[in-house]
Design a protein around this motif. Structure first.
Motif, short mmCIF file in Angstrom:
data_model
loop_
_atom_site.label_atom_id
_atom_site.label_comp_id
_atom_site.label_asym_id
_atom_site.label_seq_id
_atom_site.Cartn_x
_atom_site.Cartn_y
_atom_site.Cartn_z
N PRO A 205 0.83 -1.20 0.00
CA PRO A 205 0.00 0.00 0.00
C PRO A 205 0.87 1.25 0.00
N ALA A 206 0.33 2.34 -0.49
CA ALA A 206 1.11 3.59 -0.56
C ALA A 206 1.46 4.09 0.83
N PHE A 207 2.68 4.59 0.97
CA PHE A 207 3.10 5.21 2.23
C PHE A 207 3.94 6.43 1.92
N PHE A 208 3.97 7.35 2.87
CA PHE A 208 4.90 8.47 2.76
C PHE A 208 5.80 8.47 3.98
N LEU A 209 7.02 8.86 3.76
CA LEU A 209 8.03 8.89 4.80
C LEU A 209 8.08 10.26 5.46
N ILE A 210 8.23 10.29 6.76
CA ILE A 210 8.49 11.53 7.48
C ILE A 210 9.96 11.53 7.86
N GLY A 211 10.75 12.34 7.17
CA GLY A 211 12.19 12.33 7.40
C GLY A 211 12.88 13.40 6.58
N ASP A 212 14.20 13.32 6.52
CA ASP A 212 15.02 14.29 5.82
C ASP A 212 15.29 13.79 4.40
N PRO A 213 14.75 14.44 3.36
CA PRO A 213 14.96 13.96 1.99
C PRO A 213 16.43 13.84 1.61
N GLY A 214 17.25 14.84 2.00
CA GLY A 214 18.66 14.81 1.66
C GLY A 214 19.38 13.63 2.29
N MET A 215 19.01 13.30 3.52
CA MET A 215 19.64 12.17 4.19
C MET A 215 19.30 10.87 3.48
N PHE A 216 18.05 10.73 3.04
CA PHE A 216 17.65 9.51 2.34
C PHE A 216 18.30 9.42 0.95
N GLU A 217 18.46 10.56 0.30
CA GLU A 217 19.18 10.55 -0.98
C GLU A 217 20.62 10.11 -0.78
N ALA A 218 21.24 10.59 0.31
CA ALA A 218 22.63 10.21 0.60
C ALA A 218 22.73 8.73 0.91
N ARG A 219 21.76 8.19 1.66
CA ARG A 219 21.81 6.77 1.98
C ARG A 219 21.61 5.92 0.72
N ALA A 220 20.71 6.34 -0.16
CA ALA A 220 20.52 5.60 -1.41
C ALA A 220 21.81 5.59 -2.23
N LYS A 221 22.49 6.72 -2.26
CA LYS A 221 23.76 6.80 -3.00
C LYS A 221 24.79 5.88 -2.38
N LEU A 222 24.87 5.88 -1.03
CA LEU A 222 25.81 5.01 -0.33
C LEU A 222 25.53 3.54 -0.64
N LEU A 223 24.25 3.19 -0.71
CA LEU A 223 23.87 1.81 -0.97
C LEU A 223 23.96 1.45 -2.45
N GLY A 224 24.17 2.46 -3.31
CA GLY A 224 24.31 2.21 -4.73
C GLY A 224 23.01 1.84 -5.41
N ILE A 225 21.91 2.43 -4.92
CA ILE A 225 20.61 2.11 -5.50
C ILE A 225 19.97 3.39 -6.05
N ASP A 226 19.11 3.21 -7.02
CA ASP A 226 18.46 4.33 -7.68
C ASP A 226 17.04 4.48 -7.13
N VAL A 227 16.83 5.51 -6.35
CA VAL A 227 15.51 5.77 -5.78
C VAL A 227 15.16 7.24 -6.01
N ALA A 228 14.06 7.48 -6.68
CA ALA A 228 13.57 8.84 -6.85
C ALA A 228 12.88 9.28 -5.57
N ILE A 229 13.24 10.44 -5.07
CA ILE A 229 12.66 10.95 -3.83
C ILE A 229 11.98 12.28 -4.12
N ALA A 230 10.74 12.41 -3.68
CA ALA A 230 9.97 13.63 -3.96
C ALA A 230 9.37 14.17 -2.66
N GLU A 231 9.59 15.46 -2.40
CA GLU A 231 8.94 16.07 -1.25
C GLU A 231 7.43 16.05 -1.48
N ALA A 232 6.69 15.75 -0.42
CA ALA A 232 5.26 15.53 -0.57
C ALA A 232 4.50 16.06 0.63
N THR A 233 3.21 16.17 0.48
CA THR A 233 2.29 16.40 1.58
C THR A 233 1.48 15.13 1.75
N PRO A 234 0.78 14.96 2.86
CA PRO A 234 -0.07 13.78 2.99
C PRO A 234 -1.09 13.66 1.86
#
Length: 344
Positions: free
Chosen positions: A36-65
């Motif tokens: 089911p759809a979910f939204f994350l409450i967190g720091d977008p930049g931190m998640f982008e950095a973690r995705a880069k560290l893990l070597g995975i391609d994840v599109a991250i978009a700032e959102a509202t509920p």
């Protein structure tokens, strides 16, 4: 309020732990696992950095509920919360504790207001939050506090471990074993079982749940030879529950109530202390059991494991339990909506 068009609210947990890794993995597997759809409450930049560290391609978009469900198919929707300090995987920082706490508070607020279907929480490190001034024993107590503030009354939370082979809850939780007999009471057993029966019906869709109740002592006291608590505390609670129409039975010897044939005779088990409940739960479903908090005015699920700082950023942490928590939260929300509609 109708939440059916909204997404689940997922907290980031401790950002130095495996929560970000698991979140990214869960989103990437959203289609194959039909999450089911979910939204994350967190720091977008931190998640982008973690995705880069893990070597995975994840599109991250700032959102509202309100926009999250529409974005979920093509990007991980993130409701932004900034961190006080840069995050280093495996190195928790109490300075970021206030952001971790705020993510939980915001998830509850949004869900209570009808802007999210349920709360799913990534793991936190209590010792790190204590250093940041956190005043609660853990996640569950803080969630109950937030719920109580909203309702203007005291809320009693019940911890349920729900896995593919067993649902089980303890009456007493994080207290020393030596303190369990003095803490255990007939009233506490009755209250816990009532909450279990209510939520199993309204959120799990079990119309008349069968609740197996363990004894405290070996062999459920063996007619008093191994302790009087089962006859004097547990049995009266079961009699009271039965008088209310709840299908509760016992006290049962804990060493014989968790094999397959025994489990076929009940929908959930109620145990007297932490390890009595969690040992069978984790043995039968170590990777895919879910921590569910019953008794709250909103649905909350969580992975049944900790932050695993040593695995953060390595790419080896398994997302099974978070995936199960997300899926179960969605199922529970659908069941509760149907239950509410039929009761109207």
């Amino acid at each position: 309020m109708n939440r059916s068009s909204h997404a689940l609210a997922l907290t980031m947990g401790d950002p130095a732990g495996i929560g970000p890794d698991l979140t990214l993995a869960a989103w990437r597997a959203r289609d194959s696992l039909e999450l089911p759809a979910f939204f994350l409450i967190g720091d977008p930049g931190m998640f982008e950095a973690r995705a880069k560290l893990l070597g995975i391609d994840v599109a991250i978009a700032e959102a509202t509920p309100e926009t999250a469900a529409g974005l979920f198919a093509t990007a991980l929707p993130v409701l932004p919360i900034k961190m006080a300090k840069p995050v280093r995987p495996g190195e928790p920082d109490p300075d970021n504790g206030s952001s971790v706490i705020e993510a939980i508070r915001l998830a509850v607020e949004l869900t209570l207001a009808g802007h999210a279907r349920a709360v799913v929480t990534n793991p936190i490190a209590k010792s790190v939050l204590y250093a940041a001034g956190f005043k609660f024993p853990g996640h569950t107590e803080y969630l109950a506090h937030l719920a109580g503030q909203s309702l203007g009354t005291t809320v009693t939370p019940v911890m349920l471990l729900s896995g593919p082979h067993l649902r089980v809850a303890p009456v007493t939780i994080h207290i020393p074993l030596k303190d369990v007999p003095a803490t255990l009471s007939t009233v506490a057993i009755i209250e816990t079982a009532r909450i279990m029966a209510s939520d199993l019906a309204s959120r799990f869709g079990i119309h008349a749940p069968r609740i197996a109740i363990s004894g405290l002592n070996p062999h459920a006291g063996e007619d008093g030879a191994l302790g009087k608590e089962d006859a004097e505390i547990v049995a009266p609670a079961i009699a009271a529950l039965q008088a209310e129409g709840i299908d509760a039975f016992g006290p049962l010897p804990a060493d014989t109530m968790f094999h397959a044939e025994a489990r076929a005779g009940y929908d959930a088990a109620l145990c007297m202390y932490h390890d009595q409940a969690l040992i069978p739960a984790k043995t039968l479903g170590f990777h895919d059991s879910v921590n569910v908090t019953l008794g709250l005015p909103f649905i909350r699920t969580s992975p049944d494991h900790g932050t695993a700082f040593s695995l953060a950023g390595t790419g080896v942490a398994r997302a099974d339990s978070l995936v199960a928590a997300i899926r179960l939260a969605g199922t529970m929300a659908e069941t509760e909506a149907r239950h509410t509609s039929s009761a109207a």
